[in-house]
Design a protein around this motif. Structure first.
Motif, mmCIF file in Angstrom:
data_model
loop_
_atom_site.group_PDB
_atom_site.id
_atom_site.type_symbol
_atom_site.label_atom_id
_atom_site.label_comp_id
_atom_site.label_asym_id
_atom_site.label_seq_id
_atom_site.Cartn_x
_atom_site.Cartn_y
_atom_site.Cartn_z
ATOM 1 N N ASP A 112 -9.143 41.839 45.630
ATOM 2 C CA ASP A 112 -7.834 41.455 45.087
ATOM 3 C C ASP A 112 -7.959 40.915 43.666
ATOM 4 O OD1 ASP A 112 -8.924 38.952 45.475
ATOM 5 O OD2 ASP A 112 -7.081 38.078 46.270
ATOM 6 N N GLY A 113 -9.218 40.797 43.167
ATOM 7 C CA GLY A 113 -9.448 40.364 41.799
ATOM 8 C C GLY A 113 -9.248 38.887 41.557
ATOM 9 N N ASP A 114 -9.051 38.118 42.634
ATOM 10 C CA ASP A 114 -8.743 36.695 42.470
ATOM 11 C C ASP A 114 -9.911 35.833 42.932
ATOM 12 O OD1 ASP A 114 -6.962 34.410 42.017
ATOM 13 O OD2 ASP A 114 -7.011 34.209 44.198
ATOM 14 N N GLY A 115 -10.434 34.997 42.041
ATOM 15 C CA GLY A 115 -11.563 34.140 42.367
ATOM 16 C C GLY A 115 -11.232 33.089 43.400
ATOM 17 N N THR A 116 -10.018 32.578 43.355
ATOM 18 C CA THR A 116 -9.610 31.526 44.293
ATOM 19 C C THR A 116 -9.709 32.013 45.729
ATOM 20 O OG1 THR A 116 -8.070 30.649 42.640
ATOM 21 C CG2 THR A 116 -7.755 29.942 44.915
ATOM 22 N N LEU A 143 -24.390 33.725 44.487
ATOM 23 C CA LEU A 143 -24.023 35.058 44.971
ATOM 24 C C LEU A 143 -22.516 35.285 44.922
ATOM 25 C CD1 LEU A 143 -26.531 35.272 47.961
ATOM 26 C CD2 LEU A 143 -26.786 36.191 45.644
ATOM 27 N N ALA A 144 -21.751 34.242 45.215
ATOM 28 C CA ALA A 144 -20.294 34.366 45.126
ATOM 29 C C ALA A 144 -19.856 34.597 43.680
ATOM 30 C CB ALA A 144 -19.624 33.113 45.689
ATOM 31 N N LEU A 145 -20.469 33.888 42.747
ATOM 32 C CA LEU A 145 -20.122 34.020 41.329
ATOM 33 C C LEU A 145 -20.540 35.378 40.776
ATOM 34 C CD1 LEU A 145 -20.974 30.404 40.152
ATOM 35 C CD2 LEU A 145 -18.743 31.501 39.920
ATOM 36 N N LEU A 146 -21.728 35.873 41.177
ATOM 37 C CA LEU A 146 -22.160 37.196 40.715
ATOM 38 C C LEU A 146 -21.218 38.279 41.233
ATOM 39 C CD1 LEU A 146 -26.063 37.072 41.119
ATOM 40 C CD2 LEU A 146 -24.735 36.936 39.009
ATOM 41 N N SER A 147 -20.733 38.113 42.458
ATOM 42 C CA SER A 147 -19.822 39.107 43.047
ATOM 43 C C SER A 147 -18.480 39.128 42.330
ATOM 44 C CB SER A 147 -19.620 38.811 44.539
ATOM 45 O OG SER A 147 -20.845 38.822 45.230
ATOM 46 N N ASN A 152 -14.122 40.983 39.057
ATOM 47 C CA ASN A 152 -13.092 40.509 38.119
ATOM 48 C C ASN A 152 -12.724 41.580 37.099
ATOM 49 O OD1 ASN A 152 -11.411 38.320 37.419
ATOM 50 N ND2 ASN A 152 -12.721 37.775 35.710
ATOM 51 N N MET A 153 -13.577 42.617 36.997
ATOM 52 C CA MET A 153 -13.333 43.702 36.044
ATOM 53 C C MET A 153 -12.327 44.724 36.568
ATOM 54 S SD MET A 153 -17.352 44.082 35.023
ATOM 55 C CE MET A 153 -17.209 45.694 34.255
ATOM 56 N N LEU A 154 -11.887 44.575 37.819
ATOM 57 C CA LEU A 154 -10.835 45.456 38.329
ATOM 58 C C LEU A 154 -9.583 45.315 37.452
ATOM 59 C CD1 LEU A 154 -11.296 44.676 42.123
ATOM 60 C CD2 LEU A 154 -11.698 46.907 41.040
ATOM 61 N N PRO A 155 -8.794 46.367 37.301
ATOM 62 C CA PRO A 155 -7.641 46.303 36.385
ATOM 63 C C PRO A 155 -6.674 45.170 36.689
ATOM 64 C CG PRO A 155 -8.040 48.565 37.067
ATOM 65 C CD PRO A 155 -8.961 47.707 37.884
ATOM 66 N N TRP A 156 -6.523 44.841 37.989
ATOM 67 C CA TRP A 156 -5.613 43.755 38.348
ATOM 68 C C TRP A 156 -6.310 42.397 38.332
ATOM 69 C CZ3 TRP A 156 -6.704 48.059 41.288
ATOM 70 C CH2 TRP A 156 -7.654 47.896 42.296
ATOM 71 N N GLY A 157 -7.620 42.381 37.993
ATOM 72 C CA GLY A 157 -8.334 41.115 37.936
ATOM 73 C C GLY A 157 -8.036 40.313 36.687
ATOM 74 N N LEU A 376 -17.764 43.765 29.887
ATOM 75 C CA LEU A 376 -19.087 43.734 30.509
ATOM 76 C C LEU A 376 -19.724 42.345 30.517
ATOM 77 C CD1 LEU A 376 -20.475 47.112 29.098
ATOM 78 C CD2 LEU A 376 -19.629 46.655 31.411
ATOM 79 N N GLY A 377 -19.090 41.380 29.884
ATOM 80 C CA GLY A 377 -19.618 40.015 29.885
ATOM 81 C C GLY A 377 -18.984 39.122 30.926
ATOM 82 N N GLN A 378 -18.201 39.690 31.848
ATOM 83 C CA GLN A 378 -17.464 38.879 32.821
ATOM 84 C C GLN A 378 -18.338 38.039 33.763
ATOM 85 O OE1 GLN A 378 -13.993 38.145 33.135
ATOM 86 N NE2 GLN A 378 -14.361 38.837 31.045
ATOM 87 N N PRO A 379 -19.551 38.495 34.128
ATOM 88 C CA PRO A 379 -20.380 37.609 34.964
ATOM 89 C C PRO A 379 -20.654 36.251 34.313
ATOM 90 C CG PRO A 379 -21.245 39.840 35.050
ATOM 91 C CD PRO A 379 -20.166 39.836 33.996
ATOM 92 N N LEU A 380 -20.702 36.232 32.988
ATOM 93 C CA LEU A 380 -20.898 34.957 32.289
ATOM 94 C C LEU A 380 -19.577 34.197 32.171
ATOM 95 C CD1 LEU A 380 -23.166 33.321 31.009
ATOM 96 C CD2 LEU A 380 -22.683 34.435 28.823
ATOM 97 N N HIS A 381 -18.485 34.933 32.051
ATOM 98 C CA HIS A 381 -17.175 34.280 31.923
ATOM 99 C C HIS A 381 -16.843 33.411 33.129
ATOM 100 C CE1 HIS A 381 -12.909 33.559 31.515
ATOM 101 N NE2 HIS A 381 -12.711 34.171 32.667
#
Length: 431
Positions: A112-116, A143-147, A152-157, A376-381
């Motif tokens: 669903d692209g939502d971290g919460t 592991l949760a953050l890497l996932s 998060n790169m999904l269009p609706w993320g 491509l930098g979203q894992p750090l974001h």
């Protein structure tokens, strides 16, 4: 003092203070930018900048408040127990399987692209296993953050949609080609899960089979009374409908969580006194997260209001020499991690990316390539102190924010660099 230099020093001081545990994230988010704003001579506009920043994060604060309350109701009612029980049956007491299961669950929920949503469900399902077997909760966090960093790169993320709209491109041109890079990011998360699972196994001498009863904590009378097994299907339908509405953006996200929470608590607990007790039960979790969100509003408000963030961006863009122009997409991909770590997604995608894309066109690099590179930098974001859901994760796990940053950051950088490598090899971005 040069504003860009002042901003960079402020970021360094902030990170050192929280990583060395000299100051909590909550206090550092408030005090550090305030001090540096005063050093920069911005006393006159300081209050205005703070309020503007708080107003900016207010919708996020509202969303997190009602997301915590909504999922709190679902957890109390027992919605996720079948999922937890199934995971336990599969992974049993093997730390490697538990770590890999964490990535699978987090990645699926993160569709669903939502971290919460991702963090609430993943932590609820996996934390009892980690605690029972003695695995570090920092492994779960990593592991949760890497996932979510990949999903998060999904269009609706968010980030991809911002890049597409900022550069006036189509979703198909930007998102479809980056899917191999996303697959590489998830593969990287599985490799990290295997490594961390193996490490955990070496330190756990009593890793035996675990049954469902082993990880079920002894319920209090209040918790037993709140269980609603007959509401499993209605609650599942309600949660799926929420995720569908989130993806389809039928209403603003804060409004969706508010409405769905209202419906959830009403159908599960029609009694007013029980409703009040449920809200009070989760009030501590809400306060711990929301206080950090509004504190981050002070940070972003001062960064934006003083124009520090603009000057920092301009300084970094100007560092790129003309001779490196043909590598603009690769440079953007590498810089997207630090850029979106030190600032929110909006100023990067709507402020900096168009400037970078305009410059890149002079060297024959398309806006489509720049848009792909920028996500491509979203894992750090997702490690950024401005990423609100990160506070929820740390709060639920009851771990140290600065320690978590120090542990996860190397894996996040590795994830981003691996996706960039695959993107270059597959021709997703020119290099």
């Amino acid at each position: 003092m040069n504003l860009a230099l002042l901003g960079f020093i402020m970021i360094i001081v902030f990170m050192v203070l929280i990583m060395t545990r000299k100051m909590s994230a909550l206090i550092a988010l408030i005090i550090v930018p305030t001090v540096f704003a005063l050093i920069g001579g911005f006393y006159a506009g300081l209050g205005k900048y703070m309020l503007e920043g708080i107003e900016t994060v207010a919708p996020t604060g509202i969303m997190l408040t009602f997301a915590i309350l909504y999922f709190g109701v679902m957890i109390d009612a027992g919605l996720f127990e079948p999922v937890i029980n199934q995971i336990i049956k599969i992974v049993k007491g093997d730390p490697v399987k538990i770590a890999i299961g964490t990535v699978i669950l987090a990645s699926l929920v993160a569709l669903d692209g939502d971290g919460t949503t991702t963090f609430i469900i993943t932590v609820t399902a996996m934390m009892p296993l980690y605690k029972k077997i003695g695995m570090s909760l920092y492994v779960l966090s990593t592991l949760a953050l890497l996932s979510i960093g990949v999903m998060n790169m999904l269009p609706w993320g968010g980030p991809t949609a911002r890049a597409i709209s900022a550069l006036h491109l189509s979703t198909e041109d930007v998102f479809i080609p980056i899917m191999p890079a996303m697959a590489a990011g998830i593969l990287f998360a599985f490799v990290v899960a295997y490594i961390l699972g193996k490490r955990s196994k070496r330190h756990i001498t009593s890793a035996t089979d675990i049954d469902i009863e082993d990880v079920k904590k002894e319920e209090t009378k209040e918790e037993s009374l709140l269980k609603r097994p007959k509401m499993l299907i209605p609650n599942a339908f309600l949660t799926v409908s929420l995720i569908v509405c989130l993806v389809m953006e039928l209403l603003p996200i804060p409004a969706l969580f508010m409405v769905w929470f209202g419906v959830a608590i009403l159908i599960n607990y029609p009694n007013l006194s029980i409703q009040n007790s449920v809200v009070k039960k989760h009030a501590g979790d809400v306060l711990a997260v929301i206080s950090l969100v509004f504190a981050s509003g002070i940070f972003t408000g001062i960064m934006d209001g003083t124009k520090m963030v603009d000057e920092m961006a301009t300084a970094l863009v100007h560092i790129i020499p003309d001779a490196m122009g043909n590598h603009f997409a690769l440079i953007t991909a590498i810089l997207s991690g630090p850029f979106t770590y030190f600032m929110a997604n909006d100023p990067f995608y709507y402020g900096i990316l168009p400037i970078l894309a305009e410059s890149a066109e002079q060297f024959g690099i398309s806006k489509v390539a720049m848009a792909r590179a920028s996500v491509l930098g979203q894992p750090l974001h997702v490690l950024s102190p401005l990423y609100a859901a990160g506070y929820l994760l740390v709060g639920m796990l009851d771990i140290e924010y600065g320690t978590n940053q120090r542990i996860v950051i190397k894996w996040a950088i590795g994830s981003s660099l691996f996706m960039i490598l695959i993107a270059c090899l597959f021709g997703i971005i020119p290099w």
